[in-house]
Design an enzyme around this catalytic site. Structure first.
Site, mmCIF file in Angstrom:
data_model
loop_
_atom_site.group_PDB
_atom_site.id
_atom_site.type_symbol
_atom_site.label_atom_id
_atom_site.label_comp_id
_atom_site.label_asym_id
_atom_site.label_seq_id
_atom_site.Cartn_x
_atom_site.Cartn_y
_atom_site.Cartn_z
ATOM 1 N N THR A 117 0.835 -1.201 0.000
ATOM 2 C CA THR A 117 0.000 0.000 0.000
ATOM 3 C C THR A 117 0.865 1.244 0.000
ATOM 4 O OG1 THR A 117 -0.124 0.337 2.400
ATOM 5 C CG2 THR A 117 -1.706 -1.196 1.416
ATOM 6 N N ASP A 118 0.335 2.310 -0.572
ATOM 7 C CA ASP A 118 0.915 3.616 -0.306
ATOM 8 C C ASP A 118 0.675 3.901 1.183
ATOM 9 O OD1 ASP A 118 2.224 5.986 -0.819
ATOM 10 O OD2 ASP A 118 0.922 6.578 -2.470
ATOM 11 N N ALA A 119 1.314 4.922 1.706
ATOM 12 C CA ALA A 119 1.278 5.156 3.149
ATOM 13 C C ALA A 119 -0.155 5.302 3.662
ATOM 14 C CB ALA A 119 2.077 6.396 3.491
#
Length: 497
Positions: A255-257
């Site tokens: 995932t992105d942050a």
């Protein structure tokens, strides 16, 4: 309430955390021993190469296959060179050159530097197709606006990194290039039919899957026809049906942050974003940059509670952890680990791999108009227009400054600058105006055109190129990025270096 030790360890195996400071704190090392998948290093973790190698060695002592990640895209997004700017041009410049073999060599050089420091996962390349000229977060991070061009360079970048033994992470699926909002700050919407997505945004992801990228990062963007009201990070239709089913990806989905607003606001907080991401098919959850031990435990507790309460199937988390383990096993086998000096054998044999970056940046320079005769008018006045950095870029220095010692330079805020004062200061000398995304700043456009109306002006654009060209300017120089290498290449093109 204490967590079931087995479930806590399982949850930790799906988490990519962060820590403050230039050394690994005790809690960070302890969590690796407890099973935490790994950490992302940010600019605040990095002072100099030997110190970074010390950090990674300490983490690897806790567990040999710990994942140590970084956002080292080259160009405008750099962590290793955050204090000076990257010695490599970014994707837009490489795309402008149009030589996929050069892109592969640049990314292999970046990978060699990372491997020498003990970093085994690069959260790069960005493979978004930047079709929105006003895109506030991708821009020069993209190889271009043409899907086939981006696909060719994306595959080359993945090959380069992984040839150096560093796992690549292509981002941001299913494509962040058509947005006009920043997912760090809100949940952007790409209101496109799936057929358009397949033709425009997905070819680079198909290319990196074919190139055997070890991981792909999700985007916190909403594509209503695909994801409904949720970001892609929370969409099983995006991550399982499309990415795995249609494109055939078998590696780790990262995932992105989760601290970014595009995810956190949709879920009700960073920790609460973990469960819908795992349920949708994500394997490794990047928590973000502002992380401490308490937040890691909170995220792990959310996952354990969801498993225990039947909201998240145990088998799904076991599957995610197994994919992360496979990524870590590949990375630990492929990367040589940190050297005491932080210098790789390939760098030593090449003399300086950064020469490759400067040569690439020079090839990317595009000049419209004529630079002839400028030297005869005397050393120019260089006017750099102040421009904000994105959250992804951070406050990294940019411009021609370090490369033109002896040439007068001034930094101005476009809204406050008085053209007559700058013309008076220049006198008979020509003016070089250096901007970054000047087309997005009405005050910058007005300032440049006011100067060019009565004076020899050359414009250096170091952001994403646009169709705007200032009336009256003698030359317009496009660098396709604002890295240290891009600045040096521009200074050389102007005869100022």
């Amino acid at each position: 309430m204490s967590l079931d030790p087995g479930l806590r360890r399982l949850a930790l195996r799906t988490l990519l955390a962060a820590f403050p400071g230039t050394s690994a704190p005790g809690w960070a090392v302890d969590l690796v021993g407890d099973g935490l998948a790994g950490y992302t290093l940010f600019g605040y973790n990095i002072a100099e190469p030997a110190q970074v190698a010390t950090i990674t060695a300490a983490l690897r002592d806790a567990r040999h296959d710990v994942l140590i990640a970084i956002d080292e895209e080259g160009g405008d997004v750099t962590r290793l060179a955050h204090a000076t700017g990257s010695p490599y041009p970014g994707n837009a410049a490489l795309g402008a050159v149009g030589d996929a073999s050069l892109t592969q060599r640049v990314y292999e050089a970046i990978g060699a530097e990372l491997a020498a420091l003990g970093i085994n996962l690069n959260l790069a390349p960005t493979v978004d197709v930047n079709t929105a000229e006003e895109n506030p977060i991708i821009g020069t991070r993209a190889f271009g606006a043409d899907p086939e061009q981006v696909a060719a360079h994306a595959a080359a970048a993945v090959a380069g990194l992984q040839d150096a033994g560093v796992a690549a992470c292509a981002k941001h699926f299913p494509g962040h290039g058509a947005t006009v909002a920043d997912s760090h700050l809100e949940l952007p919407t790409v209101d496109a039919p799936l057929d358009l997505l397949r033709a425009r945004d997905l070819p680079p992801f198909a290319a990196v899957v074919a190139a055997d990228t070890k991981s792909i990062m999700t985007a916190h963007i909403r594509v209503p026809e695909l994801t409904g009201d949720d970001p892609a990070t929370f969409s099983r239709a995006a991550l399982v049906d499309l990415l795995r089913g249609e494109l055939g990806f078998t590696g780790a989905v990262i995932t992105d942050a989760l601290e970014m607003k595009g995810a956190a606001l949709a879920a009700g907080g960073t920790a609460r974003a973990a469960v819908p991401a795992l349920a949708a098919g994500a394997d490794l959850l990047c928590i973000g940059a502002q992380v401490d031990a308490a937040l890691v435990e909170e995220v792990a507790a959310e996952i354990v509670d969801a498993i225990s309460g039947g909201r998240l199937p145990l088998a799904r988390v076991e599957e995610a952890a197994a994919r992360v383990d496979a990524l870590a096993a590949w990375s630990s086998r492929s990367a040589p680990g940190p050297s005491a000096s932080g210098t790789s054998a390939s760098q030593r044999s090449e003399g300086s791999m950064t020469d490759l970056g400067y040569a690439a940046a020079r090839r990317a320079i595009q000049v419209e108009g004529s630079l002839e005769g400028m030297a005869g008018l005397g050393a120019p006045l260089v006017v750099q227009i102040v421009a904000a950095s994105t959250i992804a870029e951070g406050p990294v220095p940019w411009g021609l400054g370090p490369h033109i010692n002896g040439t007068e330079q001034v930094r101005v805020a476009a809204a406050e600058a008085i053209p007559a004062d700058l013309l008076s200061r220049a006198g008979a000398r020509p003016i070089v105006v250096v901007g970054r995304h000047a087309h997005r700043m009405p005050e910058a456009r007005a300032l440049i055109e006011a100067l060019a109306a009565s004076h020899p002006v050359t414009v250096v654009e170091m952001g994403w190129p646009s169709l705007w060209r200032p009336a009256g300017a003698r030359a317009f120089v496009t660098t396709y990025g604002a890295s240290y290498a891009n600045g040096r290449a521009a200074a050389e093109a102007l005869g100022l270096a």
